[in-house]
Scaffold this active site. Sequence first.
Site, PDB file in Angstrom:
ATOM      1  N   HIS A  85      -9.505   1.211   4.882  1.00 51.43           N
ATOM      2  CA  HIS A  85      -8.236   1.368   5.608  1.00 51.43           C
ATOM      3  C   HIS A  85      -8.451   2.328   6.786  1.00 51.43           C
ATOM      4  O   HIS A  85      -9.214   3.285   6.675  1.00 51.43           O
ATOM      5  CB  HIS A  85      -7.162   1.908   4.657  1.00 51.43           C
ATOM      6  CG  HIS A  85      -5.797   1.875   5.249  1.00 51.43           C
ATOM      7  ND1 HIS A  85      -5.367   2.832   6.156  1.00 51.43           N
ATOM      8  CD2 HIS A  85      -4.778   1.006   5.098  1.00 51.43           C
ATOM      9  CE1 HIS A  85      -4.134   2.541   6.533  1.00 51.43           C
ATOM     10  NE2 HIS A  85      -3.747   1.433   5.910  1.00 51.43           N
TER      11      HIS A  85
ATOM     12  N   GLY B  34       2.451   2.198  10.788  1.00 51.70           N
ATOM     13  CA  GLY B  34       3.424   3.278  10.653  1.00 51.70           C
ATOM     14  C   GLY B  34       4.144   3.637  11.942  1.00 51.70           C
ATOM     15  O   GLY B  34       4.802   4.668  12.032  1.00 51.70           O
TER      16      GLY B  34
ATOM     17  N   ASN C  75       0.864  -1.178   0.000  1.00 54.52           N
ATOM     18  CA  ASN C  75       0.000   0.000   0.000  1.00 54.52           C
ATOM     19  C   ASN C  75       0.903   1.231   0.000  1.00 54.52           C
ATOM     20  O   ASN C  75       1.482   1.574   1.020  1.00 54.52           O
ATOM     21  CB  ASN C  75      -0.889  -0.048   1.255  1.00 54.52           C
ATOM     22  CG  ASN C  75      -1.732   1.201   1.412  1.00 54.52           C
ATOM     23  OD1 ASN C  75      -1.814   2.033   0.505  1.00 54.52           O
ATOM     24  ND2 ASN C  75      -2.353   1.334   2.572  1.00 54.52           N
TER      25      ASN C  75
ATOM     26  N   LYS D 237       0.124   4.276  -0.333  1.00 56.65           N
ATOM     27  CA  LYS D 237      -0.506   5.470   0.258  1.00 56.65           C
ATOM     28  C   LYS D 237      -0.247   6.686  -0.635  1.00 56.65           C
ATOM     29  O   LYS D 237      -0.214   6.546  -1.848  1.00 56.65           O
ATOM     30  CB  LYS D 237      -0.015   5.669   1.699  1.00 56.65           C
ATOM     31  CG  LYS D 237      -0.181   4.388   2.518  1.00 56.65           C
ATOM     32  CD  LYS D 237       0.013   4.564   3.991  1.00 56.65           C
ATOM     33  CE  LYS D 237      -0.160   3.223   4.690  1.00 56.65           C
ATOM     34  NZ  LYS D 237      -0.050   3.322   6.140  1.00 56.65           N
TER      35      LYS D 237
ATOM     36  N   SER E 110       3.351  -2.161  10.422  1.00 54.77           N
ATOM     37  CA  SER E 110       4.798  -2.225  10.647  1.00 54.77           C
ATOM     38  C   SER E 110       5.410  -3.578  10.267  1.00 54.77           C
ATOM     39  O   SER E 110       6.316  -4.070  10.948  1.00 54.77           O
ATOM     40  CB  SER E 110       5.136  -1.860  12.097  1.00 54.77           C
ATOM     41  OG  SER E 110       4.727  -0.531  12.370  1.00 54.77           O
TER      42      SER E 110
ATOM     43  N   GLU F 176      -5.456  -4.954  10.612  1.00 58.28           N
ATOM     44  CA  GLU F 176      -4.423  -3.943  10.800  1.00 58.28           C
ATOM     45  C   GLU F 176      -4.692  -3.183  12.096  1.00 58.28           C
ATOM     46  O   GLU F 176      -5.460  -2.213  12.102  1.00 58.28           O
ATOM     47  CB  GLU F 176      -4.437  -2.953   9.635  1.00 58.28           C
ATOM     48  CG  GLU F 176      -4.136  -3.581   8.294  1.00 58.28           C
ATOM     49  CD  GLU F 176      -3.556  -2.550   7.333  1.00 58.28           C
ATOM     50  OE1 GLU F 176      -2.439  -2.791   6.852  1.00 58.28           O
ATOM     51  OE2 GLU F 176      -4.172  -1.510   7.109  1.00 58.28           O
TER      52      GLU F 176
ATOM     53  N   GLU G 197      -6.776   4.673   7.908  1.00 59.16           N
ATOM     54  CA  GLU G 197      -6.513   6.096   7.615  1.00 59.16           C
ATOM     55  C   GLU G 197      -7.725   6.731   6.948  1.00 59.16           C
ATOM     56  O   GLU G 197      -8.025   7.909   7.154  1.00 59.16           O
ATOM     57  CB  GLU G 197      -5.256   6.225   6.744  1.00 59.16           C
ATOM     58  CG  GLU G 197      -3.999   6.015   7.580  1.00 59.16           C
ATOM     59  CD  GLU G 197      -2.814   5.455   6.819  1.00 59.16           C
ATOM     60  OE1 GLU G 197      -2.836   5.454   5.567  1.00 59.16           O
ATOM     61  OE2 GLU G 197      -1.863   4.997   7.481  1.00 59.16           O
TER      62      GLU G 197
HETATM   63  P1  PGA Z   1       2.812   0.217   7.678  1.00 62.00           P
HETATM   64  O1  PGA Z   1       1.352   0.445   7.037  1.00 62.00           O
HETATM   65  O2  PGA Z   1       3.339  -1.053   7.093  1.00 62.00           O
HETATM   66  O3  PGA Z   1       3.606   1.433   7.248  1.00 62.00           O
HETATM   67  O4  PGA Z   1       2.627   0.144   9.145  1.00 62.00           O
HETATM   68  C1  PGA Z   1       0.481  -0.621   6.836  1.00 62.00           C
HETATM   69  C2  PGA Z   1      -0.794  -0.156   6.224  1.00 62.00           C
HETATM   70  O5  PGA Z   1      -1.225   0.966   6.538  1.00 62.00           O
HETATM   71  O6  PGA Z   1      -1.408  -0.861   5.412  1.00 62.00           O
END
Ligand code: PGA
Length: 252
Positions: free
Chosen positions: A95, A171, A9, A11, A210, A165, A97
Site C-alpha cells: 500500500h 483519502g 481497508n 487502516k 476516494s 491506487e 502508505e
Molecule cells: P480511501 O483509501 O478510500 O480513503 O481514499 C483507499 C486506500 O487507501 O486503500
Amino acid sequence: MRTWMVAGNWKMNNTIREAIDLAKGVKDGAAGIKGGEVVLAPPYTALQSVYETIKGSQVLLAAQNIYFEDKGAYTGEVSPAMLKDAGCTYVIVGHSERRKYFYETDEGVNAKAKKCLQAGLKPIICVGETEVEREKGVTEFVIGIQVKKALHGIDKLDNIVIAYEPVWAIGTGKNATPMEAEEVHRFIRNVVGDMYGEICKKIMILYGGSVTSENIGELISMEDVDGALVGGASLKIDSFLGIIRNITEKQK
Ligand code: PGA
C-alpha cells in the site's frame, strides 16, 4: 467473465469492539450477494475477532501487511503462518502508505507477495503514481515498473489481485475519473499480458482512492475495473454496503 471484489481497508482504525460491530453489519448486509467477494482488512489486533464474526459467511478476511520471513527475531512483525492462523485469505501488500511512511520498496513488495503465495495467502498488490508523477506524464512508466517488480519471479498469476491506487486520490476526496482509471487498468492488464500471456484477462484489478457509493457505479462500468479497495468509506456501514449494492446492481 471476471468476478468483482470490494475490499475494505480499515487502516489504523477500530478497536476490537468497534471492529466486531462493523464486521457484523457488513456480514448481515452482504448476505446473499452473488458473483463477487467482499473482503475486510482490519488492523492486526482485530483480525481474529473479525474472523470469528464473519466465519461461515461470504465475507473474507485480509491483513493490511505481512512480513517476508517465517519466524524469528523481527520485533513488531507478523508472519504468514500467523495471518493464516488468524483466518486471513488475503493480504494487502505494498500500500502506498506503507511505501511512504515505512519505506517499503518494490523489492520488499515482491518478497512479501511471494511469501503470501507460498503460505497459501492471496496478495492484493497495490501500485500507484504520485501527483507529481502524473503531472510529469510518467504514470505508465512508474506503474509499469511497480507491476513488473512486484511480480518478478512469480510464475503463476492465479491467486493475485492488483489494486491501482493513485496516491493523489487516496483519502483526498479526489478520485480518478472512470476514464483515467480505465486507462491505467488497461495498461496494467497489458503489462501483465506481456509477462504471462492470455491469463491477464483473468486477473482482478481493483481501483482505490476516494471510492464512495456515489462514484463506484461509473468506475465499475469500465471494462478493466473489477472492483474497489476502499479506505474511508469502508469505516461506515452504510457507505460500504452502498458500494457493494451499486456494484451488484451494475452486474445485473
Ligand atoms: P480511501 O483509501 O478510500 O480513503 O481514499 C483507499 C486506500 O487507501 O486503500
